[in-house]
Design a protein around this motif. Structure first.
Motif, PDB file in Angstrom:
ATOM      1  N   LEU A 109       0.843  -1.189   0.000  1.00  0.00           N
ATOM      2  CA  LEU A 109       0.000   0.000   0.000  1.00  0.00           C
ATOM      3  C   LEU A 109       0.878   1.239   0.000  1.00  0.00           C
ATOM      4  O   LEU A 109       1.745   1.386   0.865  1.00  0.00           O
ATOM      5  N   VAL A 110       0.668   2.131  -0.956  1.00  0.00           N
ATOM      6  CA  VAL A 110       1.402   3.389  -1.025  1.00  0.00           C
ATOM      7  C   VAL A 110       0.388   4.518  -0.917  1.00  0.00           C
ATOM      8  O   VAL A 110      -0.461   4.686  -1.795  1.00  0.00           O
ATOM      9  N   GLY A 111       0.455   5.270   0.173  1.00  0.00           N
ATOM     10  CA  GLY A 111      -0.520   6.334   0.407  1.00  0.00           C
ATOM     11  C   GLY A 111       0.140   7.687   0.523  1.00  0.00           C
ATOM     12  O   GLY A 111       1.166   7.833   1.201  1.00  0.00           O
ATOM     13  N   HIS A 112      -0.438   8.672  -0.140  1.00  0.00           N
ATOM     14  CA  HIS A 112       0.058  10.042  -0.066  1.00  0.00           C
ATOM     15  C   HIS A 112      -0.770  10.818   0.941  1.00  0.00           C
ATOM     16  O   HIS A 112      -2.002  10.848   0.850  1.00  0.00           O
ATOM     17  N   SER A 113      -0.117  11.460   1.908  1.00  0.00           N
ATOM     18  CA  SER A 113      -0.777  12.309   2.890  1.00  0.00           C
ATOM     19  C   SER A 113      -1.878  11.536   3.620  1.00  0.00           C
ATOM     20  O   SER A 113      -1.621  10.528   4.249  1.00  0.00           O
ATOM     21  N   VAL A 133       3.394  -0.969   4.068  1.00  0.00           N
ATOM     22  CA  VAL A 133       2.782   0.342   3.873  1.00  0.00           C
ATOM     23  C   VAL A 133       3.895   1.355   3.642  1.00  0.00           C
ATOM     24  O   VAL A 133       4.864   1.398   4.407  1.00  0.00           O
ATOM     25  N   VAL A 134       3.761   2.142   2.589  1.00  0.00           N
ATOM     26  CA  VAL A 134       4.680   3.251   2.351  1.00  0.00           C
ATOM     27  C   VAL A 134       3.854   4.529   2.404  1.00  0.00           C
ATOM     28  O   VAL A 134       2.938   4.720   1.598  1.00  0.00           O
ATOM     29  N   ALA A 135       4.134   5.381   3.375  1.00  0.00           N
ATOM     30  CA  ALA A 135       3.388   6.620   3.573  1.00  0.00           C
ATOM     31  C   ALA A 135       4.216   7.804   3.092  1.00  0.00           C
ATOM     32  O   ALA A 135       5.358   7.989   3.532  1.00  0.00           O
ATOM     33  N   LEU A 136       3.644   8.609   2.216  1.00  0.00           N
ATOM     34  CA  LEU A 136       4.327   9.776   1.656  1.00  0.00           C
ATOM     35  C   LEU A 136       3.784  11.043   2.306  1.00  0.00           C
ATOM     36  O   LEU A 136       2.667  11.471   2.014  1.00  0.00           O
ATOM     37  N   GLY A 137       4.542  11.620   3.229  1.00  0.00           N
ATOM     38  CA  GLY A 137       4.104  12.840   3.888  1.00  0.00           C
ATOM     39  C   GLY A 137       2.831  12.675   4.683  1.00  0.00           C
ATOM     40  O   GLY A 137       2.006  13.592   4.743  1.00  0.00           O
ATOM     41  N   SER A 138       2.666  11.537   5.322  1.00  0.00           N
ATOM     42  CA  SER A 138       1.443  11.247   6.089  1.00  0.00           C
ATOM     43  C   SER A 138       1.654  11.524   7.574  1.00  0.00           C
ATOM     44  O   SER A 138       2.647  11.064   8.146  1.00  0.00           O
ATOM     45  N   PRO A 139       0.729  12.229   8.217  1.00  0.00           N
ATOM     46  CA  PRO A 139       0.874  12.543   9.651  1.00  0.00           C
ATOM     47  C   PRO A 139       0.531  11.354  10.538  1.00  0.00           C
ATOM     48  O   PRO A 139      -0.404  11.404  11.343  1.00  0.00           O
ATOM     49  N   VAL A 193       6.948   2.217   6.078  1.00  0.00           N
ATOM     50  CA  VAL A 193       8.038   3.095   5.660  1.00  0.00           C
ATOM     51  C   VAL A 193       7.464   4.501   5.511  1.00  0.00           C
ATOM     52  O   VAL A 193       6.490   4.702   4.763  1.00  0.00           O
ATOM     53  N   ALA A 194       8.012   5.455   6.234  1.00  0.00           N
ATOM     54  CA  ALA A 194       7.541   6.840   6.192  1.00  0.00           C
ATOM     55  C   ALA A 194       8.530   7.693   5.409  1.00  0.00           C
ATOM     56  O   ALA A 194       9.672   7.868   5.831  1.00  0.00           O
TER      57      ALA A 194
END
Length: 242
Positions: A109-113, A133-139, A193-194
Motif C-alpha cells: 500500500l502506497v498512500g500520499h498524505s 505500507v509506504v506513507a508519503l508525507g502522512s501525519p 516506511v515513512a
C-alpha cells in the motif's frame, strides 16, 4: 499514536508548494523516470491511495511508472478523498481484497498524505493481505498536525459530512469513535516506511516520522511527493525487498 492537535498553530509553507511543477519536470527528465537507475519489480501488486482533497488522477505518474518498472499497480477508486475515514477504509478494504484475490499475493500500500493514514489503518485491519505500507508525507504521528489552512479545509469537509451524517458529529476529528481510529492506533504487523520532507508546507514534518516506522527523508513540497524523483528512488528500493 493518534493524539490531539498541538496547541501551537503552524502556518506551514504554502508558497513553497508552488515548486510542484518544477519537481514534476525534474522527474520526467530523470533516469529514474526511464527506470535506468532503480531496481525493477517482479510483478508484485501495489495499491495507490491519494491524499486529502485529491483523487487517483493525482497519482497517475506514479501509477504509470510503477507499471513500467515491473509492478502491477492499481488505483484506489477514490475520486475525491474527503469522505468519512471509516467509510473510506471499508471501500479500500474491498478494493484490497479484490486486488489480492486477482494477483494471489499480499499487496503493498502506497498512500500520499491522508492516503497514508487510510493505508496504515487498513494494514492493521487486514494484515494478511498487506505486504507493507509506504506513507508519503502522512501525519502518522498525529493525524491532524497540519497547517492552519489545511485544518480549515478539514473543518469545511467536516461540516459537509455533518450534513450527510448528522449522527456522527465527530467525523474527521481525533475523537471519532469509528473503528478507523482504533485501527490507526494499533500496531500494524506489516512494516511501515515513512517518506517525508523537511520542506513540507502542508503537514508538519515531525508528524510524518512515527515511532516504529522506517524513516526516509527527501527534499521537496508536500503536494509534489507523488512525483518527486527522490521518492521514486526510495520507493523502488523498498518495493524490491523480499
Amino acid at each position: 499514536m493518534v493524539e490531539l492537535p498541538p496547541p501551537v498553530r503552524w502556518w506551514g509553507h504554502p508558497l513553497g508548494e508552488a515548486r510542484v511543477h518544477l519537481e514534476l519536470a525534474h522527474l520526467l527528465l530523470s533516469a529514474t523516470w526511464r527506470g535506468d537507475d532503480v531496481p525493477h519489480g517482479d510483478g508484485a501488486p501495489v495499491l495507490l491511495v491519494p491524499g486529502f482533497l485529491a483523487g487517483d488522477l493525482t497519482l497517475t505518474a506514479l501509477h504509470e511508472w510503477l507499471r513500467r518498472i515491473g509492478y502491477r499497480s492499481y488505483r484506489s477508486g477514490i475520486t475525491w478523498n474527503v469522505d468519512c475515514s471509516e467509510a473510506a477504509v471499508r471501500r479500500l478494504d474491498r478494493r484490497l481484497a479484490a486486488v489480492a484475490d486477482r494477483t494471489g499475493a499480499p499487496v503493498s500500500l502506497v498512500g500520499h498524505s491522508r492516503g497514508g493514514l487510510l493505508a496504515r489503518a487498513l494494514a492493521a485491519r487486514r494484515p494478511e493481505l498487506v505486504r507493507r505500507v509506504v506513507a508519503l508525507g502522512s501525519p502518522l504521528g498525529a493525524q491532524l498536525d497540519a497547517s492552519v489552512l489545511t485544518l480549515a479545509a478539514v473543518s469545511g469537509a467536516r461540516l459537509a459530512q455533518n450534513l450527510v451524517r448528522p449522527h456522527r458529529p465527530h467525523c474527521l476529528t481525533v475523537r471519532c469513535p469509528c473503528p478507523f481510529g482504533a485501527d490507526l492506533a494499533r500496531p500494524a504487523t506489516p512494516p511501515v516506511v515513512a517518506i517525508w520532507s523537511r520542506q513540507d508546507g502542508i503537514v508538519r514534518p515531525s508528524a510524518c516520522r512515527p515511532e516504529g516506522a522506517e524513516s526516509r527523508e527527501v527534499t521537496g513540497s508536500h503536494i509534489g511527493l507523488g512525483h518527486n524523483v527522490q521518492v521514486y528512488r526510495h520507493l523502488a528500493e523498498v518495493l524490491a525487498r523480499d
